[in-house]
Design a protein around this motif. Structure first.
Motif, PDB file in Angstrom:
ATOM      1  N   LEU A  43       0.828  -1.165  -0.078  1.00  0.00           N
ATOM      2  CA  LEU A  43       0.045   0.076   0.082  1.00  0.00           C
ATOM      3  C   LEU A  43       0.729   1.108  -0.238  1.00  0.00           C
ATOM      4  N   GLY A  44       2.209   1.225   0.607  1.00  0.00           N
ATOM      5  CA  GLY A  44       2.738   2.266   0.403  1.00  0.00           C
ATOM      6  C   GLY A  44       2.625   3.241   1.690  1.00  0.00           C
ATOM      7  N   VAL A  45       1.946   3.136   2.617  1.00  0.00           N
ATOM      8  CA  VAL A  45       1.635   3.576   3.806  1.00  0.00           C
ATOM      9  C   VAL A  45       1.932   2.697   5.140  1.00  0.00           C
ATOM     10  N   LYS A  46       2.041   3.582   6.430  1.00  0.00           N
ATOM     11  CA  LYS A  46       2.061   3.116   7.644  1.00  0.00           C
ATOM     12  C   LYS A  46       0.405   2.597   8.124  1.00  0.00           C
ATOM     13  N   LEU A  47      -0.036   1.559   8.464  1.00  0.00           N
ATOM     14  CA  LEU A  47      -1.238   1.359   9.041  1.00  0.00           C
ATOM     15  C   LEU A  47      -1.382   1.403  10.468  1.00  0.00           C
ATOM     16  N   PHE A  48      -0.242   1.262  11.120  1.00  0.00           N
ATOM     17  CA  PHE A  48      -0.144   1.284  12.543  1.00  0.00           C
ATOM     18  C   PHE A  48       0.989   2.023  13.143  1.00  0.00           C
ATOM     19  N   ASN A  49       0.909   2.779  14.111  1.00  0.00           N
ATOM     20  CA  ASN A  49       2.205   3.158  14.819  1.00  0.00           C
ATOM     21  C   ASN A  49       2.298   2.343  16.037  1.00  0.00           C
ATOM     22  N   ARG A  50       3.716   1.753  16.305  1.00  0.00           N
ATOM     23  CA  ARG A  50       4.249   0.692  17.365  1.00  0.00           C
ATOM     24  C   ARG A  50       4.358   1.469  18.640  1.00  0.00           C
ATOM     25  N   ASN A  52       6.462   0.144  21.541  1.00  0.00           N
ATOM     26  CA  ASN A  52       7.220  -1.136  21.993  1.00  0.00           C
ATOM     27  C   ASN A  52       7.010  -1.538  23.563  1.00  0.00           C
ATOM     28  N   GLN A  53       6.495  -0.373  24.100  1.00  0.00           N
ATOM     29  CA  GLN A  53       6.766  -0.608  25.846  1.00  0.00           C
ATOM     30  C   GLN A  53       5.622  -1.814  26.021  1.00  0.00           C
ATOM     31  N   ASN A  54       4.477  -1.654  25.368  1.00  0.00           N
ATOM     32  CA  ASN A  54       3.307  -2.774  25.640  1.00  0.00           C
ATOM     33  C   ASN A  54       2.934  -3.384  24.510  1.00  0.00           C
ATOM     34  N   GLN A  55       3.887  -3.219  23.270  1.00  0.00           N
ATOM     35  CA  GLN A  55       3.456  -3.952  22.132  1.00  0.00           C
ATOM     36  C   GLN A  55       2.012  -3.623  21.340  1.00  0.00           C
ATOM     37  N   ARG A  56       1.712  -2.232  21.937  1.00  0.00           N
ATOM     38  CA  ARG A  56       0.243  -1.977  21.578  1.00  0.00           C
ATOM     39  C   ARG A  56       0.262  -1.343  20.151  1.00  0.00           C
ATOM     40  N   LEU A  57      -0.511  -1.454  19.195  1.00  0.00           N
ATOM     41  CA  LEU A  57      -0.525  -0.972  17.809  1.00  0.00           C
ATOM     42  C   LEU A  57      -1.497   0.014  17.684  1.00  0.00           C
ATOM     43  N   ILE A  58      -1.191   1.290  17.494  1.00  0.00           N
ATOM     44  CA  ILE A  58      -2.149   2.498  17.325  1.00  0.00           C
ATOM     45  C   ILE A  58      -2.418   2.649  15.821  1.00  0.00           C
ATOM     46  N   ILE A  59      -3.721   2.508  15.476  1.00  0.00           N
ATOM     47  CA  ILE A  59      -3.845   2.541  14.078  1.00  0.00           C
ATOM     48  C   ILE A  59      -3.711   4.097  13.675  1.00  0.00           C
ATOM     49  N   THR A  60      -3.166   4.333  12.402  1.00  0.00           N
ATOM     50  CA  THR A  60      -3.097   5.599  11.771  1.00  0.00           C
ATOM     51  C   THR A  60      -4.379   5.979  10.884  1.00  0.00           C
ATOM     52  N   ASN A  61      -4.500   7.135  10.623  1.00  0.00           N
ATOM     53  CA  ASN A  61      -5.643   7.582   9.772  1.00  0.00           C
ATOM     54  C   ASN A  61      -5.676   6.763   8.483  1.00  0.00           C
TER      55      ASN A  61
END
Length: 312
Positions: A43-50, A52-61
């Protein structure tokens, strides 16, 4: 990109962690992480921001947009497959539904009988519990559909609202009020031993006023304090107590179907009537329902305002 990758992405977006998504999909974590990386590269985009401290993925716009499109694509593909299966094989599978006892005794038997005649390859799993428990079963995807009473969180659930029903007085011959009348007035309950349904406080985020609260409020508005001698979170004990002449049970009208051979008298309350919380058929918002559940929902959409309750 294929449908499998879209399903992987949806699971990751909904669970928020690769490990939880892998457990949900019943696959190992490394291949899932690799599929996400390949999807982002394509897709050429980041779908999540990582994080690392809790391995949680934050979904991007971009991820949010892709999630919305992915859900629609998967639902369209799976719906199309199910429709062709229905054409060639007929509807088959398992209908999983939770219900509070009164609505289960009233709404489900006839519907299940007719549904099974129309779709003989369908099996049924029915769970009973109080409204809080049924909502939790639906929210946790243990069942797909639930029959409950309001309040219902419309941010979490989609629903079809059904007609309200009155609270009636269930009594044995010992406590027969009004002799041969099929109704009583609220004032005739003054001084009588009443038994009501209670909702345990603090057991769930779905707490609401109980039948006891509604009965007390109605009686106080009519100039007397009710003599409530017993409460139960379940209806069957109340009907049993009424059967054994302990007192008069204040229950939803649909409760008359729970113990049909009890010999109890069920009388409408007038001047004024006391209504229950409105019933509703619910399912988890955004959940991709099985074709079986979709077909069962349709049985409520035709004439849904008319609750199939036996009249008194």
């Amino acid at each position: 990109m294929d449908i499998r990758q879209l399903k992987y992405f949806i699971a990751i977006a909904e669970e928020g962690k690769i490990l939880k998504a892998a457990q949900r999909l019943n696959i190992s974590q490394p291949p899932l992480s690799k599929q996400l990386m390949l999807l982002e590269e394509e897709l050429g985009v980041k779908l999540f921001n990582r994080q690392n401290q809790n391995q949680r993925l934050i979904i991007t716009n971009e991820g949010k947009l892709f999630y919305q499109r992915s859900k629609k694509i998967v639902e369209l593909v799976e719906g199309t497959v199910e429709e062709f299966k229905e054409l060639s094989e007929g509807v088959r599978g398992t209908l999983s539904i939770g219900s509070i006892p009164t609505l289960g005794a009233t709404l489900l038997p006839k519907r299940i009988r007719n549904f099974q005649k129309q779709y003989p390859n369908v099996q049924f799993q029915v769970f009973e519990g109080d409204p809080n428990r049924i909502k939790e079963l639906v929210a946790n995807r243990i069942v797909e559909l639930g029959l409950v009473r309001h309040p219902v969180n419309n941010q979490l659930f989609d629903m079809i609202e059904l007609s309200e029903e009155p609270i009636v007085a269930a009594m044995s011959e010992k406590w027969n009020i009004g002799e041969n009348r099929d109704y009583i007035t609220l004032s005739e309950l003054e001084g009588k031993p009443l038994m009501c349904i209670i909702t345990p406080k603090g057991t769930s985020a779905y707490n609401h006023s109980s039948v006891t609260d509604r009965v007390v409020a109605a009686c106080l508005q009519n100039g007397f304090e009710p003599n409530i001698i017993g409460e139960s979170s379940a209806i069957t004990p109340l009907l049993n107590w009424a059967h054994y002449d302990i007192g008069i049970a204040m229950v939803p009208r649909s409760a008359m179907n729970i113990m049909p051979n009890s010999g109890l008298l069920f009388k409408e309350i007038r001047e004024p009537s006391i209504m229950t919380h409105q019933p509703a058929l619910i399912w988890l918002k955004g959940n991709n329902l099985s074709l079986v559940s979709q077909r069962f929902i349709e049985t409520f959409q035709v004439g849904a305002s008319n609750l199939d309750l036996d009249t008194i």
